[in-house]
Write a protein that holds these residues in place. Structure first.
Motif, PDB file in Angstrom:
ATOM      1  N   SER A  96       0.965  -1.294   0.045  1.00  0.00           N
ATOM      2  CA  SER A  96      -0.076   0.040  -0.105  1.00  0.00           C
ATOM      3  C   SER A  96       0.844   1.289  -0.043  1.00  0.00           C
ATOM      4  O   SER A  96       1.936   1.247   0.455  1.00  0.00           O
ATOM      5  CB  SER A  96      -0.704   0.022   1.153  1.00  0.00           C
ATOM      6  OG  SER A  96      -1.876  -1.061   1.263  1.00  0.00           O
ATOM      7  N   TYR A  98       1.826   5.207   1.182  1.00  0.00           N
ATOM      8  CA  TYR A  98       1.288   6.053   2.427  1.00  0.00           C
ATOM      9  C   TYR A  98       2.038   7.249   1.924  1.00  0.00           C
ATOM     10  O   TYR A  98       3.222   7.473   1.630  1.00  0.00           O
ATOM     11  CB  TYR A  98       1.942   5.450   3.770  1.00  0.00           C
ATOM     12  CG  TYR A  98       1.208   4.180   4.039  1.00  0.00           C
ATOM     13  CD1 TYR A  98       0.013   4.264   4.840  1.00  0.00           C
ATOM     14  CD2 TYR A  98       1.654   3.036   3.642  1.00  0.00           C
ATOM     15  CE1 TYR A  98      -0.543   3.097   5.215  1.00  0.00           C
ATOM     16  CE2 TYR A  98       0.914   1.783   4.207  1.00  0.00           C
ATOM     17  CZ  TYR A  98      -0.015   1.928   4.742  1.00  0.00           C
ATOM     18  OH  TYR A  98      -0.742   0.686   5.052  1.00  0.00           O
ATOM     19  N   SER A 110      -0.322  10.191   9.947  1.00  0.00           N
ATOM     20  CA  SER A 110      -0.176   8.996   9.145  1.00  0.00           C
ATOM     21  C   SER A 110      -0.603   7.483   9.734  1.00  0.00           C
ATOM     22  O   SER A 110       0.121   7.497  10.712  1.00  0.00           O
ATOM     23  CB  SER A 110       1.448   9.239   8.785  1.00  0.00           C
ATOM     24  OG  SER A 110       1.620   7.915   7.856  1.00  0.00           O
ATOM     25  N   ILE A 112       0.824   5.075   8.742  1.00  0.00           N
ATOM     26  CA  ILE A 112       2.050   3.981   8.719  1.00  0.00           C
ATOM     27  C   ILE A 112       2.920   4.153  10.023  1.00  0.00           C
ATOM     28  O   ILE A 112       3.396   3.070  10.193  1.00  0.00           O
ATOM     29  CB  ILE A 112       3.099   4.575   7.537  1.00  0.00           C
ATOM     30  CG1 ILE A 112       3.956   3.591   7.184  1.00  0.00           C
ATOM     31  CG2 ILE A 112       3.831   5.863   8.026  1.00  0.00           C
ATOM     32  CD1 ILE A 112       4.810   4.096   5.892  1.00  0.00           C
TER      33      ILE A 112
END
Ligand SMILES: Cc1cc2nc3c(=O)[nH]c(=O)nc-3n(C[C@H](O)[C@H](O)[C@H](O)COP(=O)(O)OP(=O)(O)OC[C@H]3O[C@@H](n4cnc5c(N)ncnc54)[C@H](O)[C@@H]3O)c2cc1C
Length: 466
Positions: A96, A98, A110, A112
């Motif tokens: 994915s 980010y 974020s 992440i």
């Protein structure tokens, strides 16, 4: 007559800008370049109307020196400016993408990063200040101040993009002087990030360039080719420097010009060739300095351009491109959305990706055969981007020892060069292993070198006439 005011060694952007500026100031200059063409790490190719870059892809406009150069060369009409989103870089994690921007708000928002990493952004200001030293690595600095996750998911991919380097060897002070200066100025890295952005937004802090990403309609080589045109008759190509010595009035440089030895004399010399190349030249440089220059690591790079039919790419391309995480062992480290950044360089209906791989921790890729590299890149790219067709074009360059590393020995190296220059007035050692690796830094540093050399020559003339 083989006597010059200045001999410029190397015809990359550093050498070309230095020679151009000195020539413009009225000095008698000669640039010697080993290859048939100048440009060094800047190499653009036009294939059926698409402009592919294999070296520097674009310039971040961070210095007024870039504007001045463009204005002097009268090439404003050829400049391309990437759109507003061009600063957006996406980290690829678990397949994915980010978006992470180096600002506390972006990091805190974020997904992440874990809560633990986000918490570090609040407590970083309570940590003691770091000591002022080139020996602190990016890894130890970032791990200590912002944690391992931030290091692995942000700094490592970022360092890989710019330096193709290893965070456990890069020096935070040498490789990221601006980040390092924030902590020095504000006592905390996080406070520094917030405050400097506030100042920029309010107009209190004026960046010396626009910060925008630029290129040229005919590619990055348009800039180097324009400089070559302006230096007409003042460049000796196919001339490899093989010997440098000191004379009573300056310096003597011997080149191998396509098998023939030629000797040039000058009051001043500036070397802009790679550190390890300068170390190879038979010269009056002391053995200690030669060893230091030889000790500068260079990363080897593979650059690949792939173009596809726009309609075959299903993912919406936004921003600059993708940076990968080392631990995920993807075949490449950076993918740039070239045709999104600078659509005017490409035919309509074409999507072009410029991909870089290799680097200090992955030199083995250069040993693979080209088809093997294409195959792995295309497979991975198709997967990430949802591409259905095959590439319309694929091009590759393998570049051995291409990018200098700003590692922990930087301070010692810089000191030895300064000492040497002080002992040998009129001899200068420059290039992208000192003072910044980017094309923009190279232009800024070359402009400053030319001012320094011009002053040296004027002082010399003044002293001679008195
Ligand atoms: C793959 C890659 C991608 C990059 N991407 C970007 C980017 O997107 N943006 C950015 O800002 N920067 C980028 N960079 C960095 C930037 O392009 C370089 O740092 C910059 O162009 C260096 O210019 P230079 O003149 O200092 O050195 P070089 O370009 O290395 O030039 C040195 C010159 O010296 C010549 N030479 C060597 N030995 C001798 C000798 N004995 N005698 C005579 N001549 C000699 C060489 O042939 C060469 O022309 C990238 C670099 C690479 C390699």
């Amino acid at each position: 007559m083989n006597y010059y005011d200045t001999l410029v060694l190397g015809g990359g952007i550093s050498g070309l800008v230095t020679a151009y500026k000195l020539n413009r100031a009225g000095n008698n200059v000669l640039l010697v370049e080993k290859n048939l063409n100048c440009g060094g790490s800047i190499e653009s190719f036009n294939v059926e109307g698409n402009i592919y870059e294999y070296g520097a892809h674009s310039i971040i406009h961070v210095s007024s020196a870039i504007n001045s150069l463009i204005e002097e060369l009268n090439i404003e009409d050829s400049v391309l400016i990437a759109g507003e989103n061009s600063y957006k870089k996406f980290i690829l994690k678990d397949n994915s993408l980010y978006y992470v921007f180096l600002h506390p708000d972006s990091i805190l928002n974020s997904p992440i990063f874990s809560f633990k990493t986000k918490l570090k952004f609040f407590v970083e200001k309570f940590l003691p200040r770091s000591k002022d030293d080139y020996s602190i690595t990016v890894e130890s600095y970032i791990k200590k101040r912002l944690g391992n996750e931030f290091l692995r998911y942000f700094m490592e991919p970022a360092a890989s993009e710019v330096y193709a380097g290893d965070v456990s060897r890069l020096s935070i002070k040498a490789a990221y002087p601006k980040i390092y200066a924030l902590e020095k100025e504000y006592g905390s890295l996080v406070t520094g990030m917030k405050e400097s952005l506030k100042k920029i937004n309010s107009g209190e802090l004026k960046p010396s360039g626009s910060g925008k990403l630029i290129s040229f309609k005919d590619g990055m080589s348009f800039l180097t080719k324009t400089l070559v045109r302006k230096l007409d008759g003042k460049i000796q190509n196919l001339s490899e420097v093989i010997d440098i010595s000191k004379t009573q009035n300056g310096y003597c440089v011997t080149v191998n010009n396509a098998g023939e030895t030629k000797v040039f004399y000058a009051k001043s010399v500036i070397s802009t060739i790679q550190a390890y190349k300068l170390a190879e030249v038979n010269s009056f440089l002391p053995a200690g300095l030669v060893k230091t220059l030889n000790g500068i690591n260079y990363a080897s790079i593979v650059a690949v351009n792939l173009s596809f039919k726009k309609n075959d790419v299903r993912r919406l391309l936004e921003g600059y491109g993708i940076l990968t995480i080392a631990a995920e062992k993807k075949p490449f480290r950076t993918v740039i959305y070239s045709s999104e950044l600078f659509p005017d360089k490409y035919n309509p209906g074409t999507t072009v990706f410029t991909i870089y791989s290799g680097g200090i921790n992955n030199p083995e890729i250069l040993e693979l055969d080209e088809e093997e590299i294409f195959e792995s890149f295309i497979l991975e790219l198709k997967n990430i981007m949802g591409i259905k067709g095959d590439p319309l074009f694929k091009g590759i360059r393998k570049m051995k020892r291409a990018l200098p590393q700003y590692e922990t020995g930087y301070g010692e190296m810089d000191k030895s060069i300064i000492n040497f220059e002080n002992l040998n007035p009129g001899f200068y050692i420059a290039g992208n292993f000192r003072g910044g690796i980017s094309t923009g830094d190279s232009i800024k540093n070359a402009t400053e070198s030319a001012i320094k050399i011009d002053k040296y020559l004027k002082d010399l003339k003044f002293n001679e006439s008195n």
